[in-house]
Design a protein around this motif. Structure first.
Motif, PDB file in Angstrom:
ATOM      1  N   VAL A 179      31.446   8.647   4.695  1.00 20.79           N
ATOM      2  CA  VAL A 179      31.828   9.024   6.298  1.00 20.79           C
ATOM      3  C   VAL A 179      30.506   7.357   6.402  1.00 20.79           C
ATOM      4  O   VAL A 179      29.642   7.548   5.243  1.00 20.79           O
ATOM      5  CB  VAL A 179      32.230   9.277   7.430  1.00 20.79           C
ATOM      6  CG1 VAL A 179      33.266   9.996   6.911  1.00 20.79           C
ATOM      7  CG2 VAL A 179      31.053   9.883   7.356  1.00 20.79           C
ATOM      8  N   ASP A 180      30.486   6.295   6.756  1.00 26.95           N
ATOM      9  CA  ASP A 180      29.561   5.606   7.132  1.00 26.95           C
ATOM     10  C   ASP A 180      29.658   4.428   8.456  1.00 26.95           C
ATOM     11  O   ASP A 180      30.653   5.299   9.127  1.00 26.95           O
ATOM     12  CB  ASP A 180      29.336   4.472   5.816  1.00 26.95           C
ATOM     13  CG  ASP A 180      29.863   3.457   6.502  1.00 26.95           C
ATOM     14  OD1 ASP A 180      30.122   2.602   7.309  1.00 26.95           O
ATOM     15  OD2 ASP A 180      30.903   3.049   4.704  1.00 26.95           O
ATOM     16  N   ALA A 189      31.794   1.954   9.723  1.00 30.63           N
ATOM     17  CA  ALA A 189      33.361   2.874  10.414  1.00 30.63           C
ATOM     18  C   ALA A 189      33.735   3.331  11.923  1.00 30.63           C
ATOM     19  O   ALA A 189      34.071   2.765  12.686  1.00 30.63           O
ATOM     20  CB  ALA A 189      33.408   4.112   9.160  1.00 30.63           C
ATOM     21  N   PRO A 205      28.338   8.261  12.422  1.00 32.08           N
ATOM     22  CA  PRO A 205      28.957   8.786  11.409  1.00 32.08           C
ATOM     23  C   PRO A 205      28.857   9.870  11.500  1.00 32.08           C
ATOM     24  O   PRO A 205      29.240  10.802  10.303  1.00 32.08           O
ATOM     25  CB  PRO A 205      27.970   8.155   9.971  1.00 32.08           C
ATOM     26  CG  PRO A 205      27.050   8.253  10.290  1.00 32.08           C
ATOM     27  CD  PRO A 205      27.830   7.523  12.073  1.00 32.08           C
ATOM     28  N   LEU A 264      31.123  12.209  13.080  1.00 31.88           N
ATOM     29  CA  LEU A 264      32.329  12.423  12.766  1.00 31.88           C
ATOM     30  C   LEU A 264      32.624  12.910  10.981  1.00 31.88           C
ATOM     31  O   LEU A 264      33.614  13.557  10.723  1.00 31.88           O
ATOM     32  CB  LEU A 264      32.624  10.822  11.952  1.00 31.88           C
ATOM     33  CG  LEU A 264      33.707  10.266  10.747  1.00 31.88           C
ATOM     34  CD1 LEU A 264      34.908  11.187  11.985  1.00 31.88           C
ATOM     35  CD2 LEU A 264      34.036   9.075  10.832  1.00 31.88           C
ATOM     36  N   ALA A 265      31.398  13.143  10.399  1.00 31.98           N
ATOM     37  CA  ALA A 265      31.335  14.158   9.880  1.00 31.98           C
ATOM     38  C   ALA A 265      31.594  15.314   9.476  1.00 31.98           C
ATOM     39  O   ALA A 265      32.034  15.724   9.130  1.00 31.98           O
ATOM     40  CB  ALA A 265      29.692  13.545   8.597  1.00 31.98           C
ATOM     41  N   VAL A 268      33.567  16.372   3.074  1.00 33.55           N
ATOM     42  CA  VAL A 268      32.539  15.515   2.690  1.00 33.55           C
ATOM     43  C   VAL A 268      31.818  15.548   2.206  1.00 33.55           C
ATOM     44  O   VAL A 268      30.813  16.973   1.808  1.00 33.55           O
ATOM     45  CB  VAL A 268      32.427  15.375   4.658  1.00 33.55           C
ATOM     46  CG1 VAL A 268      30.864  14.164   5.181  1.00 33.55           C
ATOM     47  CG2 VAL A 268      33.689  16.034   5.133  1.00 33.55           C
ATOM     48  N   VAL A 295      27.274  11.115   4.102  1.00 37.63           N
ATOM     49  CA  VAL A 295      27.047  10.095   4.540  1.00 37.63           C
ATOM     50  C   VAL A 295      26.486   9.130   3.994  1.00 37.63           C
ATOM     51  O   VAL A 295      24.727   9.004   4.295  1.00 37.63           O
ATOM     52  CB  VAL A 295      26.976  10.501   6.107  1.00 37.63           C
ATOM     53  CG1 VAL A 295      26.637   9.647   7.324  1.00 37.63           C
ATOM     54  CG2 VAL A 295      27.795  11.983   6.728  1.00 37.63           C
ATOM     55  N   CYS A 330      36.650   6.379   0.868  1.00 37.05           N
ATOM     56  CA  CYS A 330      35.657   5.796   1.444  1.00 37.05           C
ATOM     57  C   CYS A 330      35.833   5.393   2.789  1.00 37.05           C
ATOM     58  O   CYS A 330      36.882   5.036   3.481  1.00 37.05           O
ATOM     59  CB  CYS A 330      34.937   4.624   0.819  1.00 37.05           C
ATOM     60  SG  CYS A 330      34.278   4.971  -0.665  1.00 37.05           S
ATOM     61  N   VAL A 331      35.432   5.932   4.321  1.00 33.50           N
ATOM     62  CA  VAL A 331      35.971   5.593   6.097  1.00 33.50           C
ATOM     63  C   VAL A 331      34.775   4.810   6.074  1.00 33.50           C
ATOM     64  O   VAL A 331      33.334   5.006   6.506  1.00 33.50           O
ATOM     65  CB  VAL A 331      35.628   7.545   6.092  1.00 33.50           C
ATOM     66  CG1 VAL A 331      35.798   6.543   8.066  1.00 33.50           C
ATOM     67  CG2 VAL A 331      36.692   8.045   5.746  1.00 33.50           C
ATOM     68  N   LEU A 361      43.033   8.631  12.108  1.00 38.18           N
ATOM     69  CA  LEU A 361      42.141   8.274  11.327  1.00 38.18           C
ATOM     70  C   LEU A 361      42.469   9.254  10.503  1.00 38.18           C
ATOM     71  O   LEU A 361      42.587   8.684   9.677  1.00 38.18           O
ATOM     72  CB  LEU A 361      40.257   9.134  11.622  1.00 38.18           C
ATOM     73  CG  LEU A 361      39.205   9.480  10.542  1.00 38.18           C
ATOM     74  CD1 LEU A 361      39.592   8.600   9.722  1.00 38.18           C
ATOM     75  CD2 LEU A 361      38.938  10.261  11.261  1.00 38.18           C
TER      76      LEU A 361
END
Length: 424
Positions: A306-307, A310, A314, A317-318, A328, A331, A376-377, A408
């Motif tokens: 995740v980055d 997005a 992040p 989100l992770a 995961v 990040v 890859c988010v 998502l």
């Protein structure tokens, strides 16, 4: 090749649109090089009649002649427009921090000369020593500075403002339907205003719901100046935090008793889960749970990255994805925000196997051994890794509540059925 060379990450398919007030004009006063990106964006977006540029020369800076040139430019702009703007913003860049322009005197003179137009300044000062408030926070606040306080006879109406977002929530988001069930007749957003009167209606709303940190200072100033209370409600992907947010929102609107500690408790004794808002929320939560179950089965142990392109947070989100059982592995925190610090500390302490990338240097990234077949988010990590499985999510736009979770999940599953193609 220099070891310090870093990559510039493009923003494919993501147009840059400036947030503004309807029936307004923006005049940029600065050296030419300082607004090259703004001017290119103006050309691409065809901002004729809404935006202008007054370039300062070295002689203007040395002699102070730029102030007189500014007055002349405003005269020319207002004389040339078919319709006089209701609001006029003068954008000053960091050079003005050294010039010490008397803004109050300048604005007073302009308001006296053009009483039908509101004037305000905006500062673009990314190199300013004061880091308490970012340029983005200050500019966002200025966009709401033209709102007039409502009189005692007007009163508040049954509407709320969404602050800090740049795009409308998706049609399938449960928030508007929950608000309607709670008696909210309208959800107002700055970018949705098409007239100056619609913009002024923002001042009548009973609550500002702050969806992103960039709107926090604007909401704070609106609470002090206009008396509109605020509630921070950032996009989150963790069930417990989503429920906490809805509980706080319901209490702020008077739709949930202040003493209630959980959404699981019925609002009326003997009528468990019969409240329309509760039904909507339960359905949204069940849909999100089902989506997580399907996505877990679909992805299996496939790595997920995740980055910060997005999601505004992040690390949060992770943390949520790891809580749902996803693998995961990294990040990308290329645009790390202070409001994500708590989740970042949790990830660093509880998931030491997760790589945290804070560099755009290609050598640093390939040295981490990140799997190219990962989901890859976010665009940044996908672009740098040339990953075939790419989730095109941009800054949580259009998402909120339980809808953010199931949407998502759907995007993550869809990324495995198509292959992203990258140049080079």
């Amino acid at each position: 090749m220099s070891r310090d060379l870093s990559l510039f990450i493009p923003h494919r398919g993501c147009p840059k649109i400036s947030l503004g007030i309807p029936e307004s004009f923006d005049l940029y006063l600065c050296p030419p090089a300082c607004v090259r990106r703004v001017s290119i964006r103006a050309i691409r977006n065809d901002a004729r009649g809404h935006m202008g540029f007054l370039y300062m020369s070295e002689a203007d800076l040395a002699t102070g002649a730029y102030e007189q040139r500014l007055f002349e430019a405003v005269d020319n702009v207002l004389a040339s427009l078919d319709r006089q703007p209701r609001a006029f913003f003068i954008h000053l860049n960091c050079v003005d921090d050294f010039l010490g322009t008397d803004e109050d005197a300048m604005l007073a003179k302009l308001r006296e000369r053009f009483p039908a137009t509101g004037f305000a300044t905006m500062h673009m000062n990314p190199i300013a020593a004061d880091k308490g408030l970012s340029t983005g926070l200050r500019i966002h606040e200025r966009l709401y500075s033209m709102l007039d306080p409502i009189g005692p006879a007007s009163g508040r109406d049954d509407a709320v403002n969404l602050i800090g977002n740049f795009a409308s929530l998706e049609r399938d988001c449960e928030l508007p339907r929950i608000l309607e069930a709670w008696g909210i007749g309208e959800v107002r957003q700055l970018f949705a205003c098409t007239t100056y009167e619609e913009y002024q209606a923002l001042a009548k709303s009973r609550l500002n719901i702050v969806l992103a940190n960039i709107g926090s200072y604007a909401a704070e100033c609106m609470e002090k100046r206009l008396g509109i209370p605020q509630l921070s409600a950032p996009v989150d992907y963790e069930f417990a935090n989503i429920e906490t947010c809805y509980l706080a929102l319901g209490k702020a609107l008077g739709a949930i008793p202040a003493e209630q500690i959980s959404l699981e408790a019925p609002h009326c004794e003997g009528s468990a889960r019969r409240n329309p808002a509760d039904v909507i929320m339960t359905q949204a939560k069940d849909r999100a749970r089902s989506a997580i179950k399907r996505a877990r089965k679909h992805l299996g142990d496939r790595a997920v990255i995740v980055d910060s392109s997005a999601a505004m947070r992040p690390f949060a989100l992770a943390k949520a994805l790891m809580g749902y059982g996803f693998n995961v592995c990294a990040v990308f925190a290329l645009h790390e925000k202070p409001e994500d610090a708590e989740a970042r500390d949790w990830v660093l302490e509880n998931a030491p196997h997760v790589n945290v990338v804070r560099s755009e240097s290609y050598d640093d990234i390939i040295g981490l051994g990140l799997p190219r077949n990962a989901v890859c988010v976010g665009f940044d990590c996908a672009y740098l890794l040339k990953a075939p499985h790419f989730v095109a999510l941009q800054k949580d736009e259009g998402l909120f509540g339980y809808q953010a979770v199931w949407q998502l999940m759907k995007l993550m599953m869809d990324s495995l059925t198509s292959t992203a193609e990258w140049e080079g």
